[in-house]
Enzyme design. Structure first.
Site, PDB file in Angstrom:
ATOM      1  N   ARG A 271      60.216  -4.649  31.115  1.00 46.86           N
ATOM      2  CA  ARG A 271      58.606  -5.031  31.315  1.00 46.86           C
ATOM      3  C   ARG A 271      58.364  -6.604  31.334  1.00 46.86           C
ATOM      4  O   ARG A 271      57.426  -6.963  32.069  1.00 46.86           O
ATOM      5  CB  ARG A 271      57.724  -4.292  30.033  1.00 46.86           C
ATOM      6  CG  ARG A 271      57.623  -2.882  30.525  1.00 46.86           C
ATOM      7  CD  ARG A 271      56.797  -2.341  29.091  1.00 46.86           C
ATOM      8  NE  ARG A 271      56.392  -0.921  29.696  1.00 46.86           N
ATOM      9  CZ  ARG A 271      56.130   0.029  28.823  1.00 46.86           C
ATOM     10  NH1 ARG A 271      56.201  -0.163  27.418  1.00 46.86           N
ATOM     11  NH2 ARG A 271      55.538   1.414  29.323  1.00 46.86           N
TER      12      ARG A 271
ATOM     13  N   LYS B  35      55.549  20.079  29.591  1.00 42.00           N
ATOM     14  CA  LYS B  35      54.029  20.730  29.263  1.00 42.00           C
ATOM     15  C   LYS B  35      53.358  20.772  30.821  1.00 42.00           C
ATOM     16  O   LYS B  35      53.188  19.773  31.286  1.00 42.00           O
ATOM     17  CB  LYS B  35      53.569  20.051  28.292  1.00 42.00           C
ATOM     18  CG  LYS B  35      53.789  20.452  27.094  1.00 42.00           C
ATOM     19  CD  LYS B  35      52.798  19.946  25.947  1.00 42.00           C
ATOM     20  CE  LYS B  35      53.187  20.641  24.502  1.00 42.00           C
ATOM     21  NZ  LYS B  35      52.599  19.904  23.498  1.00 42.00           N
TER      22      LYS B  35
ATOM     23  N   GLY C 101      57.822   7.198  32.232  1.00 43.47           N
ATOM     24  CA  GLY C 101      58.025   8.240  31.292  1.00 43.47           C
ATOM     25  C   GLY C 101      59.643   8.471  31.354  1.00 43.47           C
ATOM     26  O   GLY C 101      60.580   7.562  31.827  1.00 43.47           O
TER      27      GLY C 101
ATOM     28  N   GLY D 272      51.450   6.718  31.527  1.00 49.83           N
ATOM     29  CA  GLY D 272      50.276   7.236  31.270  1.00 49.83           C
ATOM     30  C   GLY D 272      49.326   6.676  32.659  1.00 49.83           C
ATOM     31  O   GLY D 272      48.493   7.506  33.149  1.00 49.83           O
TER      32      GLY D 272
HETATM   33  P1  AMP Z   1      56.871  15.385  29.436  1.00 50.91           P
HETATM   34  O1  AMP Z   1      56.572  14.302  28.388  1.00 50.91           O
HETATM   35  O2  AMP Z   1      55.955  16.458  29.487  1.00 50.91           O
HETATM   36  O3  AMP Z   1      57.264  14.797  30.985  1.00 50.91           O
HETATM   37  O4  AMP Z   1      58.134  16.140  29.095  1.00 50.91           O
HETATM   38  C1  AMP Z   1      59.492  15.564  28.780  1.00 50.91           C
HETATM   39  C2  AMP Z   1      60.245  16.292  27.970  1.00 50.91           C
HETATM   40  O5  AMP Z   1      60.390  17.579  28.437  1.00 50.91           O
HETATM   41  C3  AMP Z   1      61.763  16.178  27.727  1.00 50.91           C
HETATM   42  O6  AMP Z   1      61.659  15.654  26.300  1.00 50.91           O
HETATM   43  C4  AMP Z   1      62.453  16.985  27.877  1.00 50.91           C
HETATM   44  O7  AMP Z   1      63.805  17.530  26.876  1.00 50.91           O
HETATM   45  C5  AMP Z   1      61.407  18.247  27.978  1.00 50.91           C
HETATM   46  N1  AMP Z   1      61.978  19.202  28.757  1.00 50.91           N
HETATM   47  C6  AMP Z   1      62.344  19.481  30.135  1.00 50.91           C
HETATM   48  N2  AMP Z   1      62.649  20.779  30.267  1.00 50.91           N
HETATM   49  C7  AMP Z   1      62.513  21.323  29.297  1.00 50.91           C
HETATM   50  C8  AMP Z   1      62.831  22.963  29.193  1.00 50.91           C
HETATM   51  N3  AMP Z   1      63.251  23.701  30.047  1.00 50.91           N
HETATM   52  N4  AMP Z   1      62.491  23.378  27.726  1.00 50.91           N
HETATM   53  C9  AMP Z   1      62.191  22.515  26.865  1.00 50.91           C
HETATM   54  N5  AMP Z   1      61.853  21.252  26.940  1.00 50.91           N
HETATM   55  C10 AMP Z   1      62.313  20.698  28.103  1.00 50.91           C
END
Ligand code: AMP
Length: 398
Positions: free
Chosen positions: A38, A199, A355, A378
């Protein structure tokens, strides 16, 4: 949304330029910076202003001190690192407003650089307090915003100051706006969006805004299983957001109505126990057995996603394809990183939106093979959702 930038400004010599940067860097327990991306990203703007003979007054936040002075969130390590990168002294003040700061700014010579202390040591920063904004604004003749990572927040140092000073975009902000607006305004076709992560809830607005614009929407990672559940495919113990099943159904239906392709995994690496060294197996047929949980995409899925990625002319990627923090289950994410890098070499424009996918591409050593890696997780998602970011809206139009 073209904004005036520092390059549109004339007669900068001797001007005090108040620049909002994003030096929200990770620090280890010895308060050493573990990733200075950054700081490096802000260098073109800082160097340009120094070269024009400006007095450059930098401000940033670091962490979430919640309006209190926290020694471990001081910007001192950033001033040191910036000074090394610029090859010149960068003075750091102990506060961001007040008499000591005003004197330090008044004593500056043309070409000097000062870094103010963490703006979030004052609770007025996140409250976008007008008096605090005015005090910050009093330190400059012009305001330049180069903190894309904070552009989705209407805070005193990102938005409030523009009530008192005209605001212009720095080079980093301009690059972020150019690339991310390309995703929503005018993507070269075929346009493939790859969404993953845990999610659906965090990305549903991104999905809704991108679906009409993409040719193919690839959904991997944990969020894929809410879509499988919406199709009545068994998911075992995989991550599912029950309350998002209706919206997942809507998205699947809309894709049919719009004649868009949504690609979901066709094979899965599954575990019984969620652990780094968990025993795993490959499930190649539809449906994950009871007691098992998907943690990565399988090899056939990588091949299938690869066909779409190879044909793409524009690629937007956000979110890992599996639990990539566990090396055993990082393969899907690593392979997608390679596919995106290769497509870029072959002429596609690739944009990675902050991210975990940034961490993945860096881990694979492919970050220099991507057209644009956003510095704001974000903020980049909100832009792709089609929102107008307050830290950008307040800058002067071209
Ligand atoms: P996000 O912040 O929504 O982009 O999510 C990132 C997180 O999703 C990371 O910490 C990953 O470990 C988790 N992740 C990715 N695929 C899976 C999965 N199949 N089951 C559980 N967690 C997951």
């Amino acid at each position: 949304m073209a904004k005036m930038t520092v390059e549109d400004l004339k007669d900068l010599k001797g001007k005090k330029v108040l620049v909002r940067v994003d030096f929200n860097v990770p620090l280890d327990e010895k308060l050493e910076i573990t990733d200075d991306t950054r700081i490096k990203a802000a260098l073109p703007t800082i160097r340009y202003l120094v070269g024009q003979g400006c007095k450059v007054v930098l401000m940033s936040h670091l962490g979430r001190p919640k309006g209190e002075v926290k020694d471990e969130m001081r910007l001192t390590p950033c001033a040191k690192r910036l000074s090394e990168l610029l090859g010149k002294e960068v003075k750091k003040t102990n506060d961001c407003v007040g008499p000591e700061v005003q004197k330090a700014v008044a004593d500056m010579k043309d070409g000097d650089v000062i870094l103010l202390e963490n703006v979030r040591f004052h609770k007025e920063e996140t409250k976008n307090d007008p008096e605090f904004s005015r005090q910050l604004a009093s330190l400059g003749d012009i305001y330049v915003d180069d903190a894309f990572g904070s552009a989705h927040r209407a805070h005193a140092s990102t938005e409030g100051v523009t009530k008192y000073l005209k605001g212009y975009a720095g080079f980093l902000l301009r690059k972020e706006i150019e690339y991310l607006s390309r995703v929503i305004e005018n993507p070269e076709k075929p346009f493939v969006a790859i969404l993953g992560g845990a999610k659906v809830s965090g990305k549903i607005d991104v999905i809704k805004n991108l679906l009409p614009r993409v040719d193919t929407l690839i959904i991997g990672g944990g969020m894929a299983y809410t879509f499988f559940k919406a199709r009545n495919v068994s998911v075992g113990n995989s991550l599912v957001e029950e309350d998002k099943i209706p919206v997942a159904k809507e998205v699947l239906k809309e894709a049919i109505d719009l004649n868009k392709t949504i690609m979901l995994p066709i094979d899965h690496i599954v575990v019984k126990e969620f652990a780094a060294d968990a025993e795993s197996k490959l499930v190649t047929r539809a449906g994950i057995p009871d007691g098992w949980q998907a943690v990565d995409i399988g090899p056939d899925t990588i091949t299938k996603f690869g066909h779409a990625i190879k044909k793409a002319k524009t690629i937007f990627w956000n979110g890992p394809m599996g639990v990539f923090e566990f090396p055993k289950f990082a393969r899907g994410t690593d392979e997608v990183a390679k596919l995106v890098a290769q497509a870029t070499q072959d002429g596609a424009t690739s944009i990675i939106g902050g991210g975990d996918s940034v961490a993945a591409i860096k881990k694979a050593g492919l970050d220099d093979k991507i057209s644009h890696i956003s510095t704001g997780g974000g903020a980049s998602l909100e832009m792709v959702e089609g929102k107008i970011l307050p830290g950008i809206a307040c800058l002067q139009e071209k």
